[in-house]
Design a protein around this motif. Structure first.
Motif, short mmCIF file in Angstrom:
data_model
loop_
_atom_site.label_atom_id
_atom_site.label_comp_id
_atom_site.label_asym_id
_atom_site.label_seq_id
_atom_site.Cartn_x
_atom_site.Cartn_y
_atom_site.Cartn_z
N GLU A 370 0.84 -1.20 0.00
CA GLU A 370 0.00 0.00 0.00
C GLU A 370 0.88 1.25 0.00
O GLU A 370 2.09 1.17 0.13
CB GLU A 370 -0.87 0.03 1.27
N CYS A 371 0.23 2.40 -0.06
CA CYS A 371 0.95 3.68 -0.07
C CYS A 371 1.78 3.85 1.21
O CYS A 371 1.28 3.72 2.31
CB CYS A 371 -0.06 4.82 -0.19
N ARG A 372 3.06 4.15 1.04
CA ARG A 372 3.94 4.31 2.21
C ARG A 372 3.51 5.50 3.06
O ARG A 372 3.59 5.47 4.28
CB ARG A 372 5.38 4.57 1.77
N ARG A 373 3.11 6.58 2.42
CA ARG A 373 2.77 7.79 3.17
C ARG A 373 1.53 7.56 4.03
O ARG A 373 1.49 7.96 5.19
CB ARG A 373 2.53 8.95 2.20
N VAL A 374 0.53 6.89 3.45
CA VAL A 374 -0.67 6.60 4.22
C VAL A 374 -0.29 5.81 5.47
O VAL A 374 -0.75 6.06 6.58
CB VAL A 374 -1.69 5.82 3.36
N LYS A 386 -6.28 9.31 0.91
CA LYS A 386 -6.03 8.65 -0.37
C LYS A 386 -4.53 8.47 -0.66
O LYS A 386 -3.71 9.24 -0.16
CB LYS A 386 -6.72 9.41 -1.50
N PRO A 387 -4.21 7.45 -1.45
CA PRO A 387 -2.82 7.19 -1.79
C PRO A 387 -2.15 8.45 -2.34
O PRO A 387 -2.78 9.25 -3.04
CB PRO A 387 -2.91 6.12 -2.87
N CYS A 388 -0.86 8.65 -2.01
CA CYS A 388 -0.24 9.95 -2.22
C CYS A 388 0.24 10.21 -3.64
O CYS A 388 0.36 11.35 -4.04
CB CYS A 388 0.93 10.10 -1.25
N GLY A 389 0.53 9.14 -4.39
CA GLY A 389 1.04 9.36 -5.75
C GLY A 389 2.51 9.75 -5.78
O GLY A 389 3.09 9.93 -6.84
N ASN A 390 3.14 9.91 -4.62
CA ASN A 390 4.56 10.30 -4.60
C ASN A 390 5.39 9.36 -3.74
O ASN A 390 6.23 9.77 -2.97
CB ASN A 390 4.69 11.75 -4.11
N CYS A 391 5.08 8.05 -3.87
CA CYS A 391 5.94 7.06 -3.23
C CYS A 391 6.07 5.89 -4.21
O CYS A 391 5.32 5.81 -5.18
CB CYS A 391 5.38 6.61 -1.89
N ASP A 392 6.99 5.00 -3.95
CA ASP A 392 7.23 3.91 -4.91
C ASP A 392 6.02 3.00 -5.07
O ASP A 392 5.67 2.60 -6.19
CB ASP A 392 8.48 3.12 -4.52
N THR A 393 5.35 2.70 -3.97
CA THR A 393 4.22 1.76 -4.10
C THR A 393 3.04 2.38 -4.83
O THR A 393 2.27 1.68 -5.48
CB THR A 393 3.76 1.23 -2.73
N CYS A 394 2.89 3.71 -4.74
CA CYS A 394 1.83 4.37 -5.50
C CYS A 394 2.19 4.38 -6.98
O CYS A 394 1.33 4.16 -7.84
CB CYS A 394 1.64 5.81 -5.04
N GLN A 395 3.45 4.64 -7.28
CA GLN A 395 3.83 4.82 -8.67
C GLN A 395 4.00 3.51 -9.42
O GLN A 395 3.76 3.44 -10.62
CB GLN A 395 5.11 5.66 -8.75
#
Ligand code: ADP
Ligand code: ZN
Length: 599
Positions: A370-374, A386-395
C-alpha cells in the motif's frame, strides 16, 4: 513594532505563513504557553522567532545543539535580527559581550545551551533583563525514554516558577503520543495549548527497494537521480560508514564520513563542510543529524534498516526542508531482518517487547504493498485518506501473490531439519535444499536425502531469499543465534497445517531501476532559459558565502535563487517580491543580484 505578518514579510521575506504557524505565533504573542509538534522542516523556528521580534524583551531559546548555534546566529544576523548565544565553546570576552548586549536590551534572541541554566550566574543574568519568551527547542530531549535524553532538560521545569508571567513554547518533531505526554508533564506544560501539525511532508518521495548489491544500488541511485546534490547516507556501523564514504569518493562523488568514533575536530569539520559546501554527501551513523537545518538536503538514503518508524521519519525528514522535491531512499534486505530480529532480543523483557513492536512496525512499512505515506501518517495517528502518488508503491504498485505453498516449503524444510536431524540452518542452506543443489555442504550433511530436497525448483535463489525475508518480517519464522539459524514460531504451525494464507509481495526484478519513477515526480523545473542564470546566481552565492564564512543558504536558499532566475527582475522593488528576499537581504545583496542577472 511589527505585527507578525509584517515581520514575516519584512524580515524573512516570505509571502504567507505555513500551516499552523499563524495560530501558534498569535497565541504566544498574546502571552500563552504552547507545546508544538511539527515535522522536521515544518517551520518551527518562526514560531518563536516572530513572537520574540514582536513582543518587548529578549527571546531566550534553549537548544542542545551547541555546534549549530553559531550558524543559527549567523543566519539570523543575515536577516537583520539581533541574536547572540551563550555556551561552553566561548571564551570569557565573547560571553561578556553577549551578556552586555542582553542587559542593554540590544538582542532580539539569545540562544542558550541547557547546562547554562544550571549555573546560578546565568539565572541572575536573566533576572536582570527583560525576557519576551522562553523557547525550548528539541523538547523531546526531556523524555527519559526517548533516544536523545539530556539530563539538563529536566531543570527546565523551573523556568515557570521563576518567570511565571513569561510565555513558554516547547517544540519538537517527535510525535508519538507517549513522548508528547511526557514532554507536557516534565516541562509543566499541561495547561499549555497543544498544537499538533500535520506530519505529512508532501515534497518527499519515499522509496524502499530490495537490497542486493547495496553499494552499487546507492551509486546508481545517486548518479541517476541526484548528481551533484547534497544528501545524507545512513549506515548502521562505523565501519560501513567508512567503507561507503571511501567507495563514493573512489567513484568521483564528494563524500565525508561522520560517526562517534571520529575525533571531535574531524566531526566538527565534516559537519561544517556539509553545511557550507554545495552538493556534499555525508555518510553517517545516526549520531549525525539532529538540528542540521540545512534546507537543501536533496536526499536521505538508508543502507541499513532503522530501528523504528520514528527514527526513520526523523532521519528522512532532514531531506527537503526548503519544500522542493527530495527523496527518501532505502535499500532493505533479508540480512537487515535477521540482524534486527536478533538485536531486538537483547535486554530485559520490557525493553524487548518495545523493540519488537518498533521493529514490526518498521518491517510492515518496508513490506507493504500500500501507499507508504498513508502508512507512515497512520502510524503517527494522522489520517491521509487517499494514496499519495509520490511514493514507490503508489507509482509502481507491487503485486501481491499467494505465497502459502512456498511458505509451507520453507517452513517444512526448517521443521524437517529440526525433527529428523536435530539441526538448524540459515537461509543459504534452506534455499540450496529447496533448489536441489548438491553443494559440498548439502552432501556433507546428507541433505539431498530429505523429502523436501529439490521441491522448490519453481523459484530462483533470490526469490527464496525474498520469501524467507517476508516470513521473518511477518513473524512466521524467527532467527536464533548469531549465525542466523532459522526456527519456527507459534504462528508457523497454522501455515503448515494450511489454516493460514500467506500473502507475499513480489519484489521488483533486479534490473528495474528507479529512473522511471523519478520522471513522474512533480519537479519544479526551471525554464531552459533560466538554467544558466541560476548557475550564475549560484556561483555568485558561493563566492559571497565564502567571503563571509557562512553557509551558502544563509545568503539565499536554492528555492529563492530559482525564483529569481525565473522571474529575472530588473528593479530592486521587483526583486523584493521574491519569497525569501526580506528587507535586510534586499539592501545588502539586491544590487549584486541585479548585476549578476544583467551580466
Ligand atoms: P523545523 O525547525 O521545523 O525543522 P525550520 O524552522 O528550519 O523547520 O524551517 C524549515 C524551512 O522552511 C526553513 O528553511 C525556513 O526558512 C522555511 N520556512 C519556514 N516558514 C516559512 C514560510 N512561512 N514561508 C516560507 N518558508 C518558510
Ligand atoms: Zn503513496
Amino acid at each position: 513594532m511589527d505585527t507578525p505578518t509584517e515581520a514575516l514579510h519584512r524580515v524573512f521575506g516570505y509571502d504567507s505563513f505555513r500551516a499552523g504557524q499563524q495560530e501558534i505565533i498569535d497565541h504566544v504573542v498574546e502571552g500563552g504557553d504552547a507545546l508544538v509538534l511539527m515535522p522536521t522542516g515544518g517551520g518551527k523556528s518562526l514560531c518563536y522567532q516572530i513572537p520574540a521580534l514582536v513582543r518587548p524583551g529578549v527571546g531566550v531559546v534553549v537548544s542542545p545543539l551547541i555546534a549549530l548555534m553559531q550558524d543559527q546566529v549567523d543566519a539570523l544576523t543575515a536577516l537583520g535580527v539581533r541574536a547572540g548565544f551563550l555556551n561552553s565553546t566561548q571564551d570569557f570576552d565573547e560571553r561578556q559581550r553577549v551578556e552586555a548586549a542582553f542587559l542593554a536590551g540590544e538582542l532580539d534572541l539569545l540562544y542558550l545551551a541547557p547546562e547554562r541554566l544550571r549555573v546560578e550566574a546565568t539565572l541572575r543574568l536573566l533576572a536582570k533583563g527583560e525576557i519576551s519568551l522562553f523557547a525550548i527547542d528539541e523538547a523531546h530531549c526531556v523524555s527519559q525514554w526517548g533516544h536523545d535524553f539530556r539530563p539538563d532538560y529536566l531543570a527546565l521545569s523551573e523556568l515557570h516558577e521563576r518567570w511565571p508571567e513569561v510565555p513558554r513554547i516547547a517544540l519538537t518533531a517527535t510525535a508519538t503520543p507517549a513522548t508528547h505526554a511526557e514532554i507536557a508533564s516534565r516541562l509543566r506544560l499541561e495547561k499549555a495549548r497543544h498544537f499538533v501539525a500535520s506530519f505529512d511532508r508532501p515534497n518527499i518521495h519515499y522509496r524502499i527497494t530490495t537490497k542486493n548489491e547495496p553499494k552499487r544500488q546507492l551509486l546508481d541511485f545517486l548518479r541517476a537521480e541526484h548528481p551533484g546534490d547534497a544528501g545524507i547516507v545512513y549506515c548502521l556501523s562505523r565501519s560501513s560508514v567508512e567503507k561507503i564514504a571511501a567507495y563514493l569518493v573512489d567513484n568521483g562523488i564528494a563524500a565525508v564520513p561522520y560517526h562517534a568514533g571520529l575525533d571531535n575536530r574531524t566531526r566538527a569539520a565534516h559537519q561544517a563542510r556539509f553545511l557550507r559546501e554545495d552538493g556534499l554527501i555525508v555518510v553517517a551513523t545516526i549520531a549525525f543529524g539532529m538540528g542540521i537545518d540545512k534546507p537543501d538536503v536533496r536526499f536521505v538514503a538508508h543502507l541499513d534498516l532503522p530501528k523504528s518508524v520514528e527514527g526513520y521519519y526523523q532521519e528522512t525528514g532532514r531531506a527537503g526542508r526548503d519544500g522542493l522535491p527530495a527523496t527518501a531512499w532505502m535499500a532493505y534486505g533479508l540480512h537487515d531482518v535477521v540482524q534486527h530480529r536478533r538485536l531486538a532480543m537483547e535486554g530485559d523483557d520490557a525493553h524487548r517487547r518495545r523493540q519488537v513492536l518498533h521493529l514490526d512496525a518498521m518491517l510492515a512499512l518496508c513490506e507493504t504493498v500500500e501507499c507508504r505515506r498513508v502508512m507512515l501518517l497512520d502510524y503517527f495517528g494522522q489520517e491521509h485518506s487517499k494514496p499519495c502518488g509520490n511514493c514507490d508503491t503508489c507509482q509502481a504498485p507491487p503485486e501481491s501473490w499467494d505465497g502459502t505453498v512456498p511458505a509451507q516449503k520453507v517452513l517444512s524444510t526448517v521443521l524437517r531439519l529440526r525433527r529428523e536431524r536435530g539441526q538448524k540452518f540459515g537461509v543459504g542452506q534452506i534455499a540450496d535444499i529447496l533448489l536441489g543443489k548438491k553443494t559440498a555442504k548439502v552432501l556433507q550433511h546428507g541433505h539431498d536425502s530429505l523429502s523436501v530436497f529439490g521441491v522448490g525448483a519453481d523459484l530462483g535463489n533470490t526469490e527464496w531469499h525474498g520469501v524467507v525475508r517476508q516470513l521473518l518480517a511477518q513473524g512466521l519464522l524467527a532467527v536464533e543465534s548469531d549465525y542466523g539459524a532459522l526456527v519456527l514460531t507459534d504462528a508457523s504451525a497454522e501455515v503448515l497445517r494450511g489454516q493460514r494464507e500467506v500473502r507475499l509481495r513480489r519484489d521488483a526484478p533486479r534490473t528495474a531501476r528507479a529512473k522511471t519513477a523519478a520522471k513522474d515526480r512533480p519537479v519544479v523545473e526551471l525554464p531552459a532559459a533560466a538554467e544558466p542564470v541560476f548557475e550564475r546566481l549560484r556561483a555568485w552565492r558561493a563566492a559571497t558565502a565564502k567571503e563571509q564564512g557562512v553557509p551558502a543558504y544563509v545568503i539565499f536558499h536554492d528555492a529563492t535563487l530559482r525564483e529569481i532566475a525565473t522571474l529575472s527582475p530588473s528593479t530592486l522593488a521587483e526583486l523584493g517580491t521574491v519569497s525569501g528576499v526580506g528587507e535586510n537581504k534586499l539592501a545588502k545583496y539586491g544590487d549584486q543580484v541585479l548585476e549578476t542577472l544583467a551580466s
